[in-house]
Design an enzyme around this catalytic site. Structure first.
Site, mmCIF file in Angstrom:
data_model
loop_
_atom_site.group_PDB
_atom_site.id
_atom_site.type_symbol
_atom_site.label_atom_id
_atom_site.label_comp_id
_atom_site.label_asym_id
_atom_site.label_seq_id
_atom_site.Cartn_x
_atom_site.Cartn_y
_atom_site.Cartn_z
ATOM 1 N N THR B 1 -121.573 -21.577 13.770
ATOM 2 C CA THR B 1 -122.658 -20.578 12.733
ATOM 3 C C THR B 1 -124.004 -20.687 13.542
ATOM 4 O O THR B 1 -124.283 -21.796 13.828
ATOM 5 C CB THR B 1 -122.880 -21.076 11.316
ATOM 6 O OG1 THR B 1 -121.392 -20.920 11.038
ATOM 7 C CG2 THR B 1 -123.708 -19.956 10.851
ATOM 8 N N ARG B 29 -111.190 -15.202 3.138
ATOM 9 C CA ARG B 29 -112.301 -16.370 2.717
ATOM 10 C C ARG B 29 -113.592 -15.804 3.429
ATOM 11 O O ARG B 29 -113.589 -15.776 4.524
ATOM 12 C CB ARG B 29 -111.904 -17.752 3.259
ATOM 13 C CG ARG B 29 -112.962 -18.640 2.760
ATOM 14 C CD ARG B 29 -113.607 -19.045 3.980
ATOM 15 N NE ARG B 29 -114.575 -20.229 3.674
ATOM 16 C CZ ARG B 29 -115.632 -20.772 4.313
ATOM 17 N NH1 ARG B 29 -115.935 -20.074 5.582
ATOM 18 N NH2 ARG B 29 -116.447 -21.633 4.150
ATOM 19 N N VAL B 30 -114.504 -15.813 2.643
ATOM 20 C CA VAL B 30 -115.962 -15.723 3.256
ATOM 21 C C VAL B 30 -116.917 -17.000 2.882
ATOM 22 O O VAL B 30 -116.773 -17.581 1.629
ATOM 23 C CB VAL B 30 -116.521 -14.456 2.776
ATOM 24 C CG1 VAL B 30 -118.053 -14.188 3.185
ATOM 25 C CG2 VAL B 30 -115.773 -13.351 3.056
ATOM 26 N N GLY B 31 -117.498 -17.406 4.078
ATOM 27 C CA GLY B 31 -118.355 -18.646 3.639
ATOM 28 C C GLY B 31 -119.859 -18.129 3.266
ATOM 29 O O GLY B 31 -120.013 -16.869 2.718
ATOM 30 N N ASP B 32 -120.980 -19.000 3.423
ATOM 31 C CA ASP B 32 -122.216 -18.801 2.836
ATOM 32 C C ASP B 32 -122.859 -17.929 3.703
ATOM 33 O O ASP B 32 -123.965 -17.245 3.343
ATOM 34 C CB ASP B 32 -123.012 -20.140 2.601
ATOM 35 C CG ASP B 32 -123.131 -20.764 3.784
ATOM 36 O OD1 ASP B 32 -122.050 -20.766 4.678
ATOM 37 O OD2 ASP B 32 -124.435 -21.368 4.068
ATOM 38 N N THR B 52 -126.450 -24.208 7.371
ATOM 39 C CA THR B 52 -125.025 -24.357 8.048
ATOM 40 C C THR B 52 -124.385 -25.672 7.615
ATOM 41 O O THR B 52 -125.072 -26.451 7.065
ATOM 42 C CB THR B 52 -125.314 -24.507 9.486
ATOM 43 O OG1 THR B 52 -124.146 -24.473 10.355
ATOM 44 C CG2 THR B 52 -126.443 -25.783 9.900
ATOM 45 N N GLY B 53 -123.234 -25.485 7.760
ATOM 46 C CA GLY B 53 -122.355 -26.533 7.120
ATOM 47 C C GLY B 53 -121.211 -26.192 6.382
ATOM 48 O O GLY B 53 -120.549 -25.103 6.967
ATOM 49 N N ASP B 54 -120.865 -26.603 5.220
ATOM 50 C CA ASP B 54 -119.611 -26.489 4.475
ATOM 51 C C ASP B 54 -120.154 -25.308 3.419
ATOM 52 O O ASP B 54 -120.642 -25.510 2.396
ATOM 53 C CB ASP B 54 -119.244 -27.600 3.616
ATOM 54 C CG ASP B 54 -118.189 -27.323 2.775
ATOM 55 O OD1 ASP B 54 -117.594 -26.195 2.684
ATOM 56 O OD2 ASP B 54 -117.434 -28.388 2.419
#
Lengths: 180, 139
Positions: B1, B29-32, B52-54
């Site tokens: 990212t 699935r969509v992340g942040d 950035t990250g989980d």
């Protein structure tokens, strides 16, 4: 306080920073954001940005992107974008050409194509190999829980367990080469 | 990212993100990254931030929005970044992620947790002779 302009980005993606810096000399801050993030998309930064990385369970690469104008609070955003490489460009198009905020999935792809973006596969030999290795490793790691067969040992298809018995307490494989 | 914050010479600010998410995610699935206030946030006259990250964890805490609000309340970007991830660490001690923050005057900072090594981020301004990679030790 430091002098302006300023470009700052996560991770040592220096070409993206440089591209945004170059753009901000003559363009707007929004143009610089699109240029910088697009550079990472085309260079597939660390395999974590753009096409050919992070395949999902079925081996497809999907993209998420957002742009926000702090001066107006305008936002354009795309999630689960499929088959279009320039995700930040599509996000900019959502901001510029709609009054909405977030488009997702196949419909986001349809919007992108309508706005002139090219539809093409995001799969590469590398992403196909990542997916193939994962399948050979019994689909480990994955992000399923409370399903059968046991997701820590087997691939799907999965069905819900009869009762919720656990939240998987495992260290997710989040690191420099696998993250949002 | 990649998460990016840009401030122009007049102090106007924007932010952005782009990612292909986590490997082997559940389809759909969509992340942040595309979530306003999670992946990034910017507010004129204050500053901007990006995370950035989980993403599955970070989107539950809106760390970018949190960092910008901290700057609006007078915190430095460095302190704002640190404070924005503290609630995440409290709830998820194994959380992995980082936040960068910058204000519209050109000051910036970053904070991270769980990376196992310093978090590297990139900066270019008139103060840096070229693009500079900065290493931020994690909390």
């Amino acid at each position: 306080a430091g002098p302006l302009p300023l470009v700052i980005n996560t991770w040592p993606f220096t070409n993206a920073t440089l591209k945004a810096w170059s753009e901000i000399q003559t363009g707007s801050y929004l143009d610089a954001l699109v240029a910088g993030c697009s550079e990472c998309e085309s260079q597939q930064c660390d395999g974590t940005v753009g096409y050919g990385g992070s395949p999902d369970e079925i081996g497809e690469t999907t993209l998420d992107a957002m742009i926000m104008d702090g001066e107006t609070h305008d936002v354009g955003s795309v999630g689960d974008l499929r088959r279009v490489k320039n995700a930040i460009g599509v996000a900019r198009a959502v901001m510029d050409y709609t009054q909405q905020t977030l488009l997702v999935g196949e419909s986001a792809k349809d919007f992108a194509v309508e706005m002139g973006f090219k539809e093409e596969s995001l799969t590469t030999n590398r992403s196909a190999e990542i997916h193939s290795s994962w399948l050979q490793n019994k689909c480990q790691p994955n992000y399923r829980q409370n399903v059968s067969p046991d997701p820590t040992k087997s691939c799907g298809p999965y069905k819900p367990s009869s009762k919720l018995f656990t939240h998987r307490d495992f260290v997710k494989p989040i690191h420099r080469w696998n993250h949002d | 990212t990649i998460g990016m914050v840009v401030v122009d010479k007049d102090g106007k600010i924007g932010s952005g993100t782009s990612t292909n998410g986590l490997s082997h995610k559940v389809p759909g699935r969509v992340g942040d990254s595309p979530i306003v206030g999670a992946g990034s946030y910017a507010s004129g006259g204050v500053g901007g931030a990006a995370a950035t990250g989980d993403g599955d964890i970070m989107m539950r805490f809106l760390p970018s929005f949190n960092a910008v609000m901290m700057m609006a309340n007078g915190d430095t970007p460095q302190k704002a970044a640190e404070k924005s991830i503290m609630p995440i660490i409290k709830a998820y001690p194994k959380f992995v992620g980082a936040v960068i923050a910058a204000n519209t005057k050109g000051t910036y900072g970053a904070a991270c947790h769980g990376l196992g090594s310093p978090f590297k981020f990139s900066v270019r301004s008139p103060d840096t002779p070229t693009v500079t990679v900065i290493e931020q030790p994690c909390i």
